[in-house]
Design a protein around this motif. Structure first.
Motif, PDB file in Angstrom:
ATOM      1  N   SER A  70     -11.542   9.066  19.005  1.00 46.75           N
ATOM      2  CA  SER A  70     -11.787   8.138  17.904  1.00 46.75           C
ATOM      3  C   SER A  70     -10.489   7.778  17.193  1.00 46.75           C
ATOM      4  N   ALA A  71      -9.618   8.781  16.983  1.00 45.70           N
ATOM      5  CA  ALA A  71      -8.327   8.531  16.344  1.00 45.70           C
ATOM      6  C   ALA A  71      -7.493   7.578  17.185  1.00 45.70           C
ATOM      7  N   LEU A  72      -7.543   7.759  18.505  1.00 45.94           N
ATOM      8  CA  LEU A  72      -6.815   6.865  19.401  1.00 45.94           C
ATOM      9  C   LEU A  72      -7.387   5.452  19.316  1.00 45.94           C
ATOM     10  N   GLY A  73      -8.712   5.361  19.177  1.00 47.22           N
ATOM     11  CA  GLY A  73      -9.347   4.049  19.041  1.00 47.22           C
ATOM     12  C   GLY A  73      -8.904   3.335  17.780  1.00 47.22           C
ATOM     13  N   VAL A  74      -8.761   4.087  16.688  1.00 45.51           N
ATOM     14  CA  VAL A  74      -8.300   3.483  15.437  1.00 45.51           C
ATOM     15  C   VAL A  74      -6.892   2.910  15.620  1.00 45.51           C
ATOM     16  N   LEU A  75      -6.027   3.662  16.297  1.00 47.43           N
ATOM     17  CA  LEU A  75      -4.644   3.214  16.493  1.00 47.43           C
ATOM     18  C   LEU A  75      -4.533   2.138  17.571  1.00 47.43           C
ATOM     19  N   THR A  76      -5.602   1.941  18.336  1.00 51.36           N
ATOM     20  CA  THR A  76      -5.629   0.813  19.271  1.00 51.36           C
ATOM     21  C   THR A  76      -5.928  -0.483  18.530  1.00 51.36           C
ATOM     22  N   GLU A  77      -6.806  -0.402  17.534  1.00 47.94           N
ATOM     23  CA  GLU A  77      -7.223  -1.588  16.789  1.00 47.94           C
ATOM     24  C   GLU A  77      -6.318  -1.902  15.601  1.00 47.94           C
ATOM     25  N   LEU A  78      -5.723  -0.876  14.971  1.00 51.18           N
ATOM     26  CA  LEU A  78      -4.988  -1.057  13.726  1.00 51.18           C
ATOM     27  C   LEU A  78      -3.603  -0.441  13.804  1.00 51.18           C
ATOM     28  N   THR A  79      -2.640  -1.062  13.151  1.00 54.39           N
ATOM     29  CA  THR A  79      -1.298  -0.506  13.063  1.00 54.39           C
ATOM     30  C   THR A  79      -1.253   0.511  11.923  1.00 54.39           C
ATOM     31  N   PRO A  80      -0.231   1.368  11.876  1.00 55.95           N
ATOM     32  CA  PRO A  80      -0.097   2.291  10.736  1.00 55.95           C
ATOM     33  C   PRO A  80      -0.081   1.557   9.396  1.00 55.95           C
ATOM     34  N   ALA A  81       0.537   0.374   9.340  1.00 53.27           N
ATOM     35  CA  ALA A  81       0.577  -0.399   8.095  1.00 53.27           C
ATOM     36  C   ALA A  81      -0.824  -0.821   7.669  1.00 53.27           C
ATOM     37  N   GLN A  82      -1.626  -1.281   8.608  1.00 50.51           N
ATOM     38  CA  GLN A  82      -2.981  -1.702   8.291  1.00 50.51           C
ATOM     39  C   GLN A  82      -3.845  -0.514   7.865  1.00 50.51           C
ATOM     40  N   LYS A  93      -2.958  10.067   1.271  1.00 51.15           N
ATOM     41  CA  LYS A  93      -2.202  10.743   2.327  1.00 51.15           C
ATOM     42  C   LYS A  93      -1.224   9.797   3.032  1.00 51.15           C
ATOM     43  N   LEU A  94      -1.455   8.497   2.895  1.00 54.69           N
ATOM     44  CA  LEU A  94      -0.586   7.513   3.538  1.00 54.69           C
ATOM     45  C   LEU A  94      -0.065   6.544   2.492  1.00 54.69           C
ATOM     46  N   ASP A  95       1.240   6.485   2.323  1.00 49.88           N
ATOM     47  CA  ASP A  95       1.862   5.574   1.367  1.00 49.88           C
ATOM     48  C   ASP A  95       2.153   4.247   2.068  1.00 49.88           C
ATOM     49  N   PRO A  96       1.519   3.141   1.650  1.00 53.13           N
ATOM     50  CA  PRO A  96       1.747   1.848   2.312  1.00 53.13           C
ATOM     51  C   PRO A  96       3.208   1.439   2.351  1.00 53.13           C
ATOM     52  N   ARG A  97       4.006   1.893   1.387  1.00 54.14           N
ATOM     53  CA  ARG A  97       5.419   1.510   1.353  1.00 54.14           C
ATOM     54  C   ARG A  97       6.183   2.030   2.563  1.00 54.14           C
ATOM     55  N   LEU A 120      -1.801  -7.578   2.364  1.00 54.52           N
ATOM     56  CA  LEU A 120      -2.534  -6.473   1.761  1.00 54.52           C
ATOM     57  C   LEU A 120      -1.586  -5.392   1.262  1.00 54.52           C
ATOM     58  N   VAL A 121      -0.563  -5.077   2.063  1.00 47.11           N
ATOM     59  CA  VAL A 121       0.428  -4.087   1.637  1.00 47.11           C
ATOM     60  C   VAL A 121       1.138  -4.561   0.375  1.00 47.11           C
ATOM     61  N   THR A 122       1.499  -5.848   0.328  1.00 46.64           N
ATOM     62  CA  THR A 122       2.175  -6.399  -0.850  1.00 46.64           C
ATOM     63  C   THR A 122       1.289  -6.273  -2.081  1.00 46.64           C
ATOM     64  N   ARG A 123       0.017  -6.599  -1.933  1.00 46.79           N
ATOM     65  CA  ARG A 123      -0.912  -6.508  -3.074  1.00 46.79           C
ATOM     66  C   ARG A 123      -1.045  -5.065  -3.571  1.00 46.79           C
ATOM     67  N   VAL A 124      -1.135  -4.135  -2.621  1.00 47.17           N
ATOM     68  CA  VAL A 124      -1.263  -2.729  -3.003  1.00 47.17           C
ATOM     69  C   VAL A 124      -0.029  -2.263  -3.771  1.00 47.17           C
ATOM     70  N   LEU A 125       1.152  -2.630  -3.274  1.00 43.02           N
ATOM     71  CA  LEU A 125       2.390  -2.208  -3.935  1.00 43.02           C
ATOM     72  C   LEU A 125       2.513  -2.812  -5.327  1.00 43.02           C
ATOM     73  N   VAL A 126       2.155  -4.093  -5.471  1.00 45.08           N
ATOM     74  CA  VAL A 126       2.229  -4.744  -6.787  1.00 45.08           C
ATOM     75  C   VAL A 126       1.219  -4.115  -7.741  1.00 45.08           C
TER      76      VAL A 126
END
Length: 222
Positions: free
Chosen positions: A83-95, A129-133, A155-161
Motif C-alpha cells: 500500500s505504501a508503494l502504491g501511494v508513492l506510485t500515485e503521489l510525490t513526496p511533495a504531494q 511528520k512531514l514538513d512540506p517545506r 498547495l505547498v505554497t498555500r500551506v507555507l503561507v
C-alpha cells in the motif's frame, strides 16, 4: 540491511526491476512511475528490506525522500509495504506532505487498494511528520489536475503561507480563509506575493476596502 543498490537493469516490469549486482540479480519492488528502467541501462536505487516470516522483499526508490516517506507510511495503521508503494506510485513526496499538512485524505483515496478509512488515517497520522517545506521543489507535478483544482506546487505554497500567518499570530481559521480569499482574488502564485495579498486582506478594515496598506497586523489577531 541493504541500503542501496547500483548496477545494470537485467529486466523490468510494472512495479519491479531486476538489478545485476556482482553477478547476482536482485529483484526490487519500485513505484510504477520510476522512468528509465530499461534492460542494459544503469540504475541506482535507495532501498529498504522488508522482512516477513515467509519473505524478504527489497523495495527501491529513486530518491532518499521517497525512501523516507515510505518508512513513515509503514508506521500508519493498516498500511503495509504494498500500500505504501502504491501511494508513492500515485503521489510525490511533495504531494503527500502537502495533503498531510492539511489532513486532506482525498489524494490518498485515489490510490488502488486504499479505502476511505485508511486514507483518512494516512492524512491524520502523517500530519506533523512531514514538513512540506522539505519537499517544495521535488516532484511537484502539474499546476492543476484534471478537475482544475490546485496542484501540489500551489498547495505547498498555500500551506507555507498559512503557516507563516499563524506564526505571525493569526488564528488558523483566519489564516486559511485569508489565503483562500487571496487566491480567489487572483493573488500572485509565488509564496511572497500570496503572503502579501493575504496580509493585506487580514489588515484591511472589516467593513472597508481591502487596501494593502490599511490597518495593522494586530487587528486580525486573536
Amino acid at each position: 540491511m541493504i541500503a542501496s543498490v547500483r548496477g545494470e537493469v537485467l529486466s523490468a516490469g510494472a512495479g519491479w526491476v531486476v538489478v545485476g549486482v556482482g553477478g547476482v540479480g536482485l529483484r526490487v519492488e519500485v513505484p510504477g512511475r520510476i522512468p528509465g528502467l530499461h534492460p542494459g541501462e544503469p540504475v541506482a536505487l535507495h532501498t529498504q528490506l522488508v522482512v516477513r516470516e515467509d519473505s524478504l522483499t527489497l523495495f527501491g526508490f529513486a530518491s532518499e525522500s521517497e525512501l523516507e516517506v515510505f518508512g513513515i507510511l509503514l508506521g500508519v495503521s493498516g498500511v503495509g509495504p504494498r500500500s505504501a508503494l502504491g501511494v508513492l506510485t500515485e503521489l510525490t513526496p511533495a504531494q503527500i506532505a502537502a495533503a498531510a499538512a492539511q489532513e486532506d485524505e482525498k489524494p490518498f483515496r485515489k490510490v488502488s487498494g486504499i479505502g476511505p478509512k485508511t486514507a483518512k488515517l494516512i492524512a491524520v497520522q502523517l500530519g506533523g511528520k512531514l514538513d512540506p517545506r522539505r519537499f517544495a521543489n521535488e516532484g511537484l507535478g502539474p499546476e492543476a489536475d484534471a478537475d482544475g483544482k490546485a496542484g501540489s506546487e500551489d498547495l505547498v505554497t498555500r500551506v507555507l503561507v498559512t503557516q507563516g500567518l499563524i506564526g505571525l499570530g493569526y488564528a488558523e481559521a483566519q489564516a486559511e480563509t485569508a489565503v483562500q480569499d487571496a487566491v480567489d482574488a487572483g493573488a500572485p502564485a509565488d509564496q511572497a506575493g500570496l503572503l502579501r495579498s493575504a496580509l493585506a486582506l487580514l489588515q484591511a478594515p472589516r467593513g472597508g476596502a481591502r487596501a494593502p496598506g490599511a490597518g495593522g497586523a494586530s487587528g486580525g489577531r486573536r
